[in-house]
Design an enzyme around this catalytic site. Structure first.
Site, PDB file in Angstrom:
ATOM      1  N   GLU A  85       1.534  10.468   3.381  1.00  0.00           N
ATOM      2  CA  GLU A  85       1.287  10.488   4.815  1.00  0.00           C
ATOM      3  C   GLU A  85       2.601  10.402   5.585  1.00  0.00           C
ATOM      4  O   GLU A  85       3.544   9.737   5.155  1.00  0.00           O
ATOM      5  CB  GLU A  85       0.367   9.332   5.204  1.00  0.00           C
ATOM      6  CG  GLU A  85      -1.033   9.493   4.633  1.00  0.00           C
ATOM      7  CD  GLU A  85      -1.984   8.384   5.035  1.00  0.00           C
ATOM      8  OE1 GLU A  85      -3.195   8.661   5.140  1.00  0.00           O
ATOM      9  OE2 GLU A  85      -1.523   7.239   5.231  1.00  0.00           O
ATOM     10  N   CYS A  98       8.178   9.327  10.985  1.00  0.00           N
ATOM     11  CA  CYS A  98       8.254   8.362   9.895  1.00  0.00           C
ATOM     12  C   CYS A  98       7.924   9.083   8.593  1.00  0.00           C
ATOM     13  O   CYS A  98       6.785   9.499   8.372  1.00  0.00           O
ATOM     14  CB  CYS A  98       7.278   7.220  10.161  1.00  0.00           C
ATOM     15  SG  CYS A  98       7.346   5.896   8.945  1.00  0.00           S
ATOM     16  N   CYS A 105       4.030   3.365  -4.131  1.00  0.00           N
ATOM     17  CA  CYS A 105       5.230   2.526  -4.130  1.00  0.00           C
ATOM     18  C   CYS A 105       5.156   1.526  -5.273  1.00  0.00           C
ATOM     19  O   CYS A 105       4.081   1.031  -5.605  1.00  0.00           O
ATOM     20  CB  CYS A 105       5.342   1.786  -2.793  1.00  0.00           C
ATOM     21  SG  CYS A 105       6.879   0.853  -2.587  1.00  0.00           S
ATOM     22  N   CYS A 109       4.464  -5.081  -2.182  1.00  0.00           N
ATOM     23  CA  CYS A 109       4.551  -6.138  -1.178  1.00  0.00           C
ATOM     24  C   CYS A 109       3.142  -6.568  -0.767  1.00  0.00           C
ATOM     25  O   CYS A 109       2.238  -5.733  -0.618  1.00  0.00           O
ATOM     26  CB  CYS A 109       5.328  -5.653   0.048  1.00  0.00           C
ATOM     27  SG  CYS A 109       7.052  -5.249  -0.311  1.00  0.00           S
ATOM     28  N   CYS A 112       1.333  -4.789   2.370  1.00  0.00           N
ATOM     29  CA  CYS A 112       1.434  -3.336   2.525  1.00  0.00           C
ATOM     30  C   CYS A 112       0.376  -2.588   1.726  1.00  0.00           C
ATOM     31  O   CYS A 112       0.237  -2.774   0.520  1.00  0.00           O
ATOM     32  CB  CYS A 112       2.830  -2.888   2.090  1.00  0.00           C
ATOM     33  SG  CYS A 112       3.108  -1.112   2.258  1.00  0.00           S
ATOM     34  N   CYS A 323       2.702   0.178  10.808  1.00  0.00           N
ATOM     35  CA  CYS A 323       3.541  -0.367   9.735  1.00  0.00           C
ATOM     36  C   CYS A 323       2.699  -1.036   8.649  1.00  0.00           C
ATOM     37  O   CYS A 323       1.865  -1.896   8.934  1.00  0.00           O
ATOM     38  CB  CYS A 323       4.512  -1.376  10.331  1.00  0.00           C
ATOM     39  SG  CYS A 323       5.630  -2.115   9.144  1.00  0.00           S
TER      40      CYS A 323
END
Length: 334
Positions: A85, A98, A105, A109, A112, A323
């Site tokens: 995305e 962005c 990933c 975290c 996230c 975010c």
């Protein structure tokens, strides 16, 4: 492709070296969609180029529009293993994209959604540049931030190739000041970035304390925040390149006066900015966003300690574009 790679392309069809610059101009400045549009190259050579190569522009597979004007685009590779995305954020005086650097990933975290998705694949330079060139708003862009899905400095070779093409005279010829790379603090990649790039840097910090940051970001075990700060002290951020620290405020965890005081102490001697970010709730995570009053108080405390601090405006939350919310698992409308 870089200019050196384009020279190999030219050689393959018996074109002189200077033709590589011509091809680069068609690709990155005139942004052609087909090889046949490269009209200063002989038609027979264009035919040969088309046999071996393609421009590489793949349109978005889906789009979503936020009530605040933010656009989220989903891109899918031919083998479907690289669904990512990209978020376009327009504002009065700038238009920011962005960009994602990985499908998924590895950092995992706590806060996230991309980390909850897991890691699928490294993106190629083509797949990163495609996110920039294939969106309808391409010509409006003023800034690019590598803050989408993935850890950019865990994909250094392809990231640096992308940054080269974005900033080189033969490529897009952007000023490095228009580009920011965000990282959780992968020190080997960070060292390379500080030595080889003039682009801006953003560090995901979220706590000045080792154990607390570790509970939020597993990467802290391998690359402690103190080591990251020690490295940054070796570089000058008072001129062209800027460094900022991203700090998501979690209610009752990292939002106290003590945190503000020790964060300012940690960053002492580094010319920088702290961006405070509101936590956006994600499924199966018990973290909570702190109040607006607390965010303002934390900002004022940092400013009082001599650290420039701002609160980032949240954009695109209703379409899971804010975010920490990217995952390439939500439905998109074509």
């Amino acid at each position: 492709m870089t200019l050196e790679e384009l020279k190999t392309v030219a050689s393959r069809v018996s074109l002189p070296d200077y033709a590589a610059k011509q091809i680069a101009e068609w690709l990155y400045k005139k942004k052609v969609k087909t090889i046949d549009e490269m009209t200063n190259i002989a038609s027979e050579k264009r035919r040969l180029l088309s046999e071996y190569y393609e421009i590489g522009i793949i349109p978005p597979a889906g789009t979503m529009r936020s009530v605040d004007g933010t656009m989220k685009y989903m891109f899918v590779a031919n083998d479907s293993s690289r669904a990512v995305e990209t978020v376009y954020i327009p504002s009065k005086d700038r238009s920011t994209l962005c960009v994602s650097s990985q499908a998924g990933c590895k950092m995992n975290c706590l806060f996230c959604m991309t980390g909850k998705q897991g890691f699928t694949a490294q993106l190629t330079a083509n797949e990163m540049l495609n996110q920039i060139q294939a969106i309808p708003e391409n010509d409006k862009l003023t800034n690019v931030v590598f803050m989408g899905m993935g850890e950019p400095l865990d994909n250094t070779d392809e990231l640096f190739k992308t940054l080269d093409i974005l900033t080189a005279p033969y490529g897009y010829a952007w000023s490095p000041k228009r580009i920011t790379v965000s990282t959780a603090g992968i020190i080997p990649g960070l060292k390379r970035f500080l030595e080889e790039s003039k682009c801006n840097l953003a560090i995901s910090l979220h706590s000045p304390y080792h154990e607390e940051r570790l509970s939020l970001m597993p990467v802290e075990k391998a690359y402690p925040v103190d080591n990251i700060i020690d490295l940054l002290h070796k570089y000058d951020f008072s001129h062209q390149r800027r460094v900022s620290f991203e700090y998501i405020l979690f209610d009752g965890i990292n939002d106290t006066e003590r945190h503000a005081k020790d964060l300012a102490k940690l960053l002492r001697g580094i010319t920088c900015r702290v961006n405070l970010i509101r936590f956006h709730a994600i499924p199966n995570v018990k973290l909570r966003s702190c109040s607006e009053r607390k965010m303002i108080s934390f900002r004022e405390q940092l400013n009082a300690h001599g650290v420039t601090c701002t609160i980032r405006i949240s954009r695109g939350e209703d379409i899971f574009a804010a975010c920490g919310m990217l995952s390439a698992t939500k439905s998109h409308k074509k």
